[in-house]
Design a protein around this motif. Structure first.
Motif, mmCIF file in Angstrom:
data_model
loop_
_atom_site.group_PDB
_atom_site.id
_atom_site.type_symbol
_atom_site.label_atom_id
_atom_site.label_comp_id
_atom_site.label_asym_id
_atom_site.label_seq_id
_atom_site.Cartn_x
_atom_site.Cartn_y
_atom_site.Cartn_z
ATOM 1 N N TYR A 180 -30.757 -1.544 -49.774
ATOM 2 C CA TYR A 180 -31.820 -2.102 -49.123
ATOM 3 C C TYR A 180 -31.954 -3.333 -49.874
ATOM 4 O O TYR A 180 -32.449 -3.258 -51.221
ATOM 5 C CB TYR A 180 -33.061 -1.590 -48.827
ATOM 6 N N CYS A 181 -31.907 -4.460 -49.392
ATOM 7 C CA CYS A 181 -32.228 -5.953 -50.276
ATOM 8 C C CYS A 181 -33.548 -6.219 -49.819
ATOM 9 O O CYS A 181 -33.989 -6.506 -48.653
ATOM 10 C CB CYS A 181 -31.223 -7.011 -49.624
ATOM 11 N N GLU A 182 -34.436 -6.281 -50.722
ATOM 12 C CA GLU A 182 -35.885 -6.758 -50.442
ATOM 13 C C GLU A 182 -36.074 -8.186 -50.310
ATOM 14 O O GLU A 182 -36.926 -8.391 -49.711
ATOM 15 C CB GLU A 182 -36.533 -6.419 -51.929
ATOM 16 N N ASP A 183 -34.945 -9.167 -50.593
ATOM 17 C CA ASP A 183 -34.995 -10.379 -50.328
ATOM 18 C C ASP A 183 -34.678 -10.597 -48.741
ATOM 19 O O ASP A 183 -35.474 -11.663 -48.289
ATOM 20 C CB ASP A 183 -34.405 -11.179 -51.290
ATOM 21 N N CYS A 184 -33.774 -9.995 -48.479
ATOM 22 C CA CYS A 184 -33.275 -10.154 -47.123
ATOM 23 C C CYS A 184 -34.051 -9.258 -46.058
ATOM 24 O O CYS A 184 -33.922 -9.318 -44.827
ATOM 25 C CB CYS A 184 -31.646 -10.060 -46.872
ATOM 26 N N HIS A 185 -34.681 -8.320 -46.554
ATOM 27 C CA HIS A 185 -35.341 -7.132 -45.652
ATOM 28 C C HIS A 185 -34.155 -6.654 -44.638
ATOM 29 O O HIS A 185 -34.378 -6.644 -43.725
ATOM 30 C CB HIS A 185 -36.597 -7.826 -45.057
ATOM 31 N N ILE A 245 -30.860 -3.660 -44.238
ATOM 32 C CA ILE A 245 -29.991 -2.515 -44.976
ATOM 33 C C ILE A 245 -28.789 -3.013 -45.420
ATOM 34 O O ILE A 245 -28.338 -3.891 -44.763
ATOM 35 C CB ILE A 245 -29.811 -1.475 -43.731
ATOM 36 N N ARG A 246 -28.045 -2.772 -46.611
ATOM 37 C CA ARG A 246 -26.886 -2.768 -46.855
ATOM 38 C C ARG A 246 -26.101 -1.520 -47.262
ATOM 39 O O ARG A 246 -26.615 -0.540 -47.706
ATOM 40 C CB ARG A 246 -27.107 -3.692 -48.230
ATOM 41 N N CYS A 247 -24.782 -1.629 -46.857
ATOM 42 C CA CYS A 247 -23.742 -0.489 -46.933
ATOM 43 C C CYS A 247 -22.866 -0.493 -47.799
ATOM 44 O O CYS A 247 -22.576 -1.723 -48.507
ATOM 45 C CB CYS A 247 -23.341 -0.096 -45.596
ATOM 46 N N ARG A 256 -24.210 -6.124 -55.442
ATOM 47 C CA ARG A 256 -25.018 -7.207 -55.003
ATOM 48 C C ARG A 256 -25.060 -7.200 -53.405
ATOM 49 O O ARG A 256 -24.244 -6.787 -52.866
ATOM 50 C CB ARG A 256 -24.297 -8.370 -55.333
ATOM 51 N N CYS A 257 -26.196 -7.997 -52.841
ATOM 52 C CA CYS A 257 -26.447 -8.188 -51.792
ATOM 53 C C CYS A 257 -25.452 -9.134 -51.191
ATOM 54 O O CYS A 257 -25.255 -10.164 -52.116
ATOM 55 C CB CYS A 257 -27.749 -8.562 -51.544
ATOM 56 N N PRO A 258 -24.642 -9.011 -50.212
ATOM 57 C CA PRO A 258 -23.437 -9.984 -49.578
ATOM 58 C C PRO A 258 -24.110 -11.252 -49.242
ATOM 59 O O PRO A 258 -23.380 -12.265 -49.418
ATOM 60 C CB PRO A 258 -22.897 -9.244 -48.681
ATOM 61 N N VAL A 259 -25.474 -11.422 -48.860
ATOM 62 C CA VAL A 259 -26.019 -12.650 -48.172
ATOM 63 C C VAL A 259 -26.514 -13.373 -49.346
ATOM 64 O O VAL A 259 -26.406 -14.669 -49.536
ATOM 65 C CB VAL A 259 -26.947 -12.195 -47.229
ATOM 66 N N CYS A 260 -27.501 -12.741 -50.037
ATOM 67 C CA CYS A 260 -28.365 -13.652 -51.147
ATOM 68 C C CYS A 260 -27.988 -13.448 -52.670
ATOM 69 O O CYS A 260 -28.606 -13.982 -53.378
ATOM 70 C CB CYS A 260 -29.889 -13.064 -51.123
ATOM 71 N N ARG A 261 -27.214 -12.615 -52.651
ATOM 72 C CA ARG A 261 -26.314 -12.302 -53.988
ATOM 73 C C ARG A 261 -27.431 -11.632 -54.980
ATOM 74 O O ARG A 261 -26.893 -11.566 -56.098
ATOM 75 C CB ARG A 261 -25.717 -13.649 -54.692
HETATM 76 ZN ZN LIG Z 1 -30.170 -10.127 -49.966
#
Ligand SMILES: [Zn+2]
Ligand SMILES: [Zn+2]
Ligand SMILES: [Zn+2]
Ligand SMILES: [Zn+2]
Lengths: 601, 196
Positions: free
Chosen positions: A60-65, A67-69, A354-359
């Protein structure tokens, strides 16, 4: 047929093309819902195979709120280590030594079990040398690698060692059968040796006489590479070979540069290349990397006659074999178990994610091999509710089967077609805020066999996961007077509920809009399904694998109020009427799939 | 509750919270160390009698340690499983070596364990064989029916299966809590509580 235990898989938003690469947008809070309402997620769609995960696999990305897989996170290797000796391998070694352990860690080429170094002289005892005090062992070499599972020994392929340590280096110098060969380093030296080059040049100059020379993979690659580099450097390389094809040939430098210019933009076209006419020729001599294919298989056929099918290697065994750089390219010709070699352990890694969106990093293990701690570990399970599924047998509860409503329904029992069945879904809230859950499910499951689905209570609240201390205190052995205040009270209340459970459940009727049972941070609701009949009409395609599994798509929408997170993107939604503390509304929505069971055929 | 209860209680509950079934067989109890809150179900066999017969000469000063099997806290030994210290030749003579087990180790029904060491948060499935001197690190899941060959080392966060065992997956980040056995501990004993 394997018994099917009910499961819940969750779909990561990365599989949804409309939200791909887009961070959650606060100003259009209902956008996901509106979008999703229009089409029902089909768990059987081929694409779904790649986007559904059990909760444990999701981060889970706390910045994007969001789910990440495992599919969408980007991984970075923190540590390489050998899974057998557990030594860390510096990444600089990887380039020079490859991705396998270069100590004495090997797997059995026959059964994949671990190999141990044993003395050939004494009775082989695999456990002997694995012990820490093996140096005290009185015996001496020669040594062999033996499998403690299938009893395979490297002596079967004619390989034994002088020393019990640095087996990897010793094995690199040995061919199957025991004859020695040059190591990679020695071969490299040899390639540089002028005398050797002269020998190669003369022998290849004489044409056919050279067909017997076998280039090992590394030498062949080095020769080919040197050859092509020469070709590219030489502006007049148009001599023999495929020159006839001229500019149209794939091996022509001009067509290569033309292709390059298509991808890099016309302006970057190499003008110099235009003047270069003709084609690059292919390697013609062994010192240019030419290696004749051995088409004569009579030897292999002869071996097959002698050893029979038992002497051949299975596909798994062949796949497990690492490329043998010290030998010639076999082009898949290795087929006998006598040709297999001990497999040095592949290194394993510890990886951060890493989160793919916000890194932002959402998972990071500590670098040391032997520690299991994480510096960062944002798992979805601590942000979104878990969903447990249990079959509910209404008749059994009346019989006083205890608080458990599962009663006589055996786990994994087949579902009767066209007969209503009930399942309890228990939502457990992991966060410290009360959450409001809204569920959506299609009335009929997608696919060939449409089962009817009714969620009896699609909207409910689940209390916050607050009094963990209460549980911890009771855990510590303090039973009666533990947790003073609200916590203890709640605990008592909960236990009371269990005691009266059977009665309460007897009174429980399946009522639309009513939750079945609730606890500290959980709520159980009932889903009614009418499984479809799997009867096939004439001309229908036969039942596909797992088509008898009743899977229902469920859209979960979770809303809660959280503490405002400073410069958070959701600030605009922050509720102002909550004096003092800034609160903001948060939400998360996703599809999941509930696998309930198999329908009787 | 109307659950049928054995007159004396099916389990012996010790001061440190261990729940040992009366129908479990513990040989050489003085050589078996239990860390507390461990459940030993009926028909479990622990071979505490297989002690080290040769003491390491270097440690002659220290009091001879006769522990054959040591088990940490919150372990769960299911019905019919067997813990047996591994044995080997040491300087020409045969001796057993201790079997050590960390916390939150689940051993499934009918499994036989002869490991040298098992870390913490390990799940061993049903009818698994763990060969002699295997070393299993923390957070490892061994699926049902697996045969772990002798001397095999299984690093942390591995999921292994097969005969012989091979790595088939990694324990995901979100799967750590599933190894926790506090909840399971409460569900057995003379006053079992429902699983929460
Ligand atoms: Zn993110
Ligand atoms: Zn994803
Ligand atoms: Zn190694
Ligand atoms: Zn083997």
């Amino acid at each position: 047929m394997a018994v099917l235990t009910p499961y819940t898989f969750i779909q990561c938003p990365c599989s949804d093309s409309s939200t791909l690469g887009r961070p959650s947008d606060p100003n259009s809070s209902t956008i996901t819902e509106a979008d999703e309402d229009e089409r029902t997620f089909d768990p059987r769609a081929p694409r779904s195979n790649f986007s559904l995960y059990p909760l444990e696999y999701l981060l889970y990305c706390e910045d994007c709120h969001q789910i990440r897989c495992p599919r969408c996170v980007s991984e970075e290797i923190v540590t390489y280590y050998c899974p057998n000796c557990l030594f860390e391998v510096p990444s600089s070694n990887l380039k020079s030594e490859g991705n396998r352990c270069t100590r004495s860690c090997f797997q059995c080429p026959i059964c994949i079990g671990p190999l141990a170094v044993t003395s050939i002289e004494t009775r082989p005892d695999p456990s002997l040398l694995a012990a820490p005090d093996n140096t005290a062992a009185p015996h001496s070499g020669p040594y062999a690698l033996t499998c403690s599972y299938c009893n395979w020994s490297s002596t079967e392929i004619g390989i034994q060692f002088e020393k019990p340590n640095s087996i990897h280096a010793q094995l690199a110098k040995l061919r199957n059968g025991g004859s020695t060969r040059l190591t990679a380093k020695e071969r490299k030296e040899r390639r540089k040796d002028p005398a050797y080059r002269r020998y190669q040049a003369t022998s290849s100059g004489e044409g056919e006489s050279d067909q017997t020379e076998n280039l090992d993979l590394e030498t062949q690659f080095a020769n080919l590479k040197a050859f092509y580099q020469n070709q590219l450097a030489d502006p007049n390389s148009a001599d023999t070979g495929l020159a006839a094809l001229g500019d149209l040939g794939f091996s022509s430098p001009t067509s290569l540069s033309r292709i390059m210019s298509i991808y890099t933009g016309g302006s970057l076209q190499d003008r110099k290349a235009k003047s270069r006419l003709g084609a690059m020729r292919e390697a013609l001599k062994p010192d240019e990397g030419l290696q004749f294919a051995h088409l004569d298989e009579s030897a292999a056929i002869e071996t097959l006659r002698g050893e029979g099918h038992d002497g051949t290697a299975s596909i798994t065994q062949l796949v497990d074999q690492p490329p043998n750089l010290g030998e010639e390219h076999l082009h898949g010709r290795s087929r006998f178990i006598s040709e297999l070699r001990p497999i040095p352990y592949l290194l394993r890694t510890k990886r951060s994610k890493r989160c793919p969106v916000c890194r932002h990093i959402i998972s990071k293990p500590e670098a040391k091999v032997q520690t299991t701690r994480f510096r960062i570990r944002l798992v979805a399970g601590s942000y979104i509710p878990s969903i447990a599924i249990r079959p509910l047998s209404l008749s059994a509860t009346a019989g006083g089967g205890g608080s458990s409503a599962s009663g006589a329904t055996l786990p994994g029992a087949l579902l009767e077609p066209l007969k209503p069945a009930h399942f309890l879904l228990t939502f457990k809230n992991p966060i410290f805020e009360t959450i409001k859950v809204t569920l959506g499910a299609p009335a009929e499951t997608p696919g060939r066999f449409a089962s009817k689905v009714t969620v009896l209570c699609p909207v409910f609240e689940v209390d916050a996961n607050t009094d963990v201390w209460d549980e911890a205190l009771r855990e510590g052995g303090a039973t009666g007077g533990a947790g003073s205040g609200g916590g203890g009270e709640k605990g008592e209340r909960r236990r009371g509920r269990y005691d009266e459970g059977s009665q309460a459940n007897n009174g429980n009727q399946l009522e639309v809009g009513k939750i079945w049972e609730r606890g500290r941070n959980w709520v159980s609701i009932v889903v009614e399904v009418v499984p479809a009949s799997l009867r096939l009409d004439q001309g229908d395609a036969p039942l596909r694998e797992d088509e008898d599994v009743l899977e229902i798509p469920l859209f979960v929408h979770v809303e809660w109020e959280g503490e405002a997170g400073g410069d958070d993107v959701l600030e605009s939604v922050a509720a102002k009427d909550k004096g003092g503390e800034a609160r903001e509304k948060r939400e998360l929505a996703y599809w999941c799939v509930l696998g309930l069971g198999r329908i009787r055929k | 509750m109307s659950s049928r209860r054995a007159p004396r209680g099916e389990y012996i509950e010790t001061e440190t919270g261990n729940k040992v079934a009366r129908k479990a067989t513990l040989l050489g109890t003085q050589n078996i160390m239990l860390g507390g809150k461990t459940v030993i179900q009926p028909e479990v066999l622990i071979r505490g009698d297989l002690i080290r017969t040769i003491q390491a000469s270097t440690q002659s000063g220290a009091a001879s340690n006769n522990t054959a099997v040591s088990i940490g806290r919150y372990c769960f030994l299911s019905r019919g499983c067997c813990l047996r210290p591994p044995g080997r030749l040491y300087k020409g003579a045969f001796t057993f070596m201790p079997l050590r087990m960390g916390d939150h180790v689940f051993v499934g029904p009918g499994s036989v364990v002869q490991a040298a060491s098992i870390g913490s948060h390990v799940h061993i499935g049903t009818n698994v064989v763990v060969g002699e001197f295997a070393i299993i690190k923390d957070y490892v899941r061994i699926l049902d029916g697996t045969v772990v060959p002798p001397n095999m080392v299984i690093p942390s966060f591995s999921i292994v299966a097969g005969q012989p065992a091979r790595l088939i997956g990694e324990v995901p980040e979100g799967g750590h809590e599933a190894f926790e056995l506090r909840g399971l501990y409460k569900t057995v004993g003379n006053n079992p509580q429902p699983a929460s």
